[in-house]
Design a protein around this motif. Structure first.
Motif, PDB file in Angstrom:
ATOM      1  N   TYR A  19     109.730  26.560  40.836  1.00 61.03           N
ATOM      2  CA  TYR A  19     108.766  25.909  40.295  1.00 61.03           C
ATOM      3  C   TYR A  19     108.899  24.426  39.706  1.00 61.03           C
ATOM      4  CZ  TYR A  19     107.393  31.164  39.849  1.00 61.03           C
ATOM      5  OH  TYR A  19     106.911  32.114  40.283  1.00 61.03           O
ATOM      6  N   GLY A 153     100.407  24.212  31.752  1.00 65.78           N
ATOM      7  CA  GLY A 153     100.455  24.995  33.187  1.00 65.78           C
ATOM      8  C   GLY A 153     100.743  26.543  33.334  1.00 65.78           C
ATOM      9  N   ALA A 157      99.641  29.493  35.849  1.00 67.32           N
ATOM     10  CA  ALA A 157     100.424  30.059  36.860  1.00 67.32           C
ATOM     11  C   ALA A 157     100.278  31.511  36.457  1.00 67.32           C
ATOM     12  CB  ALA A 157     101.971  29.563  36.765  1.00 67.32           C
ATOM     13  N   LYS A 166     102.290  32.563  40.070  1.00 66.95           N
ATOM     14  CA  LYS A 166     102.171  31.957  41.423  1.00 66.95           C
ATOM     15  C   LYS A 166     102.829  30.485  41.206  1.00 66.95           C
ATOM     16  CE  LYS A 166      97.709  29.051  40.317  1.00 66.95           C
ATOM     17  NZ  LYS A 166      96.732  29.008  40.718  1.00 66.95           N
ATOM     18  N   MET A 168     103.890  26.983  41.310  1.00 69.95           N
ATOM     19  CA  MET A 168     103.339  25.681  40.709  1.00 69.95           C
ATOM     20  C   MET A 168     104.253  25.026  39.857  1.00 69.95           C
ATOM     21  SD  MET A 168     100.247  26.513  38.355  1.00 69.95           S
ATOM     22  CE  MET A 168     100.200  24.970  37.514  1.00 69.95           C
ATOM     23  N   ARG A 169     103.977  23.618  39.606  1.00 69.71           N
ATOM     24  CA  ARG A 169     104.796  22.957  38.529  1.00 69.71           C
ATOM     25  C   ARG A 169     104.488  23.519  37.348  1.00 69.71           C
ATOM     26  NH1 ARG A 169     107.049  17.225  39.621  1.00 69.71           N
ATOM     27  NH2 ARG A 169     108.939  18.279  38.551  1.00 69.71           N
TER      28      ARG A 169
END
Length: 265
Positions: A19, A153, A157, A166, A168-169
């Motif tokens: 991540y 975020g 995610a 999922k 992602m950063r």
């Protein structure tokens, strides 16, 4: 021991690779001494990524259901939560919730970090909801500084209903410590508690760039479950910002730009 094994050997390195979490303001966390980490709450994984990015141990309170699951998955979840120090809390309130806050108070008295989600539960839609005053009582009784945190975020995610986030950063922004020593001895004044809570939520709003809704997240979830419309656009529930403050001119933080690839020789 289990906490550091999970963080440094097993789960931590894997999360870093997959991540690529980023953090701003890590210098605002004191190297030693008690502090309350007050974070917005967008997803279950908030409780994994924030401790992962700190040099010190950080534990949160977690809903009782994490500790009472049935079957193999339930037992594994309960074991993991206990291992990383999560403190179970009955979100029904009353004496059970008071006991969880007392546990947090003891941790602060020992000079440790204690994490809490002032909204009381995850945001159902990514917005910031009204804070519960338990954090203010904890701050005034302990005398510990409050450090506002914005998770970024994690709701994208891991939206509600998704078990595996999922790739992602994932990011977090940590604000400067907030000192409420001016209210020492006033932890039983409900107006002071509300004022302190709103000040903390405003600091989180400034860091996160979230829209604010002046109702409790649990209330909003109950409305949604009952099939009622969301409160968006309902002026009696929307406030400019916590405590009636003006909306800060901020945006949702974005990840740092990736470093350019080295030139090909």
């Amino acid at each position: 021991m289990f906490y550091w094994l999970m963080k440094r050997i097993f789960v931590g390195p894997l999360l870093h690779v997959i991540y690529r979490p980023w953090i701003r303001g890590a210098e605002n966390v004191p190297a030693e001494g008690a502090a309350i980490m007050a974070s917005n709450h967008l997803a279950v994984i908030d409780s994994f990524f924030l401790p992962l990015m700190l040099d010190r141990a950080l534990v949160f309170i977690g809903k009782q259901e994490y500790f009472t699951g049935q079957g193999v998955k339930g037992r594994l979840t309960a074991g993991f939560m206990r291992g990383v120090g999560t403190i179970p809390v009955d979100r029904g309130g009353g004496k059970a919730s008071e006991a969880a806050l007392n546990t947090g108070l003891r941790r602060l008295e020992a000079g440790d970090l204690f994490g809490i989600y002032p909204e009381g539960t995850r945001s159902p839609d990514g917005r910031l909801y009204r804070g519960k005053t338990g954090i203010a009582r904890l701050a005034l009784e302990s005398g510990a500084p409050v450090i506002p945190v914005a998770m970024v975020g994690t709701n994208i995610a891991q939206p509600v209903g998704r078990k595996i986030p999922k790739v992602m950063r994932i990011g977090m922004v940590i604000g400067e410590p907030m000192d409420f020593s001016r209210y020492e001895g006033m932890e039983n004044d409900r107006f002071i508690l509300r004022s302190v809570t709103d000040e903390i939520m405003y600091a989180i709003m400034r860091l996160s760039g979230q829209e604010y809704v002046d109702v409790y997240a649990a209330t909003q979830k109950a409305r949604i479950a009952a099939g009622h419309p969301a409160v968006a656009g309902d002026e009696q529930h929307l406030a400019a910002a916590p405590g009636g403050r003006p909306v800060p001119d901020v945006q949702v933080p974005i990840p740092p730009q990736d470093e350019p690839a080295p030139p090909v020789e």
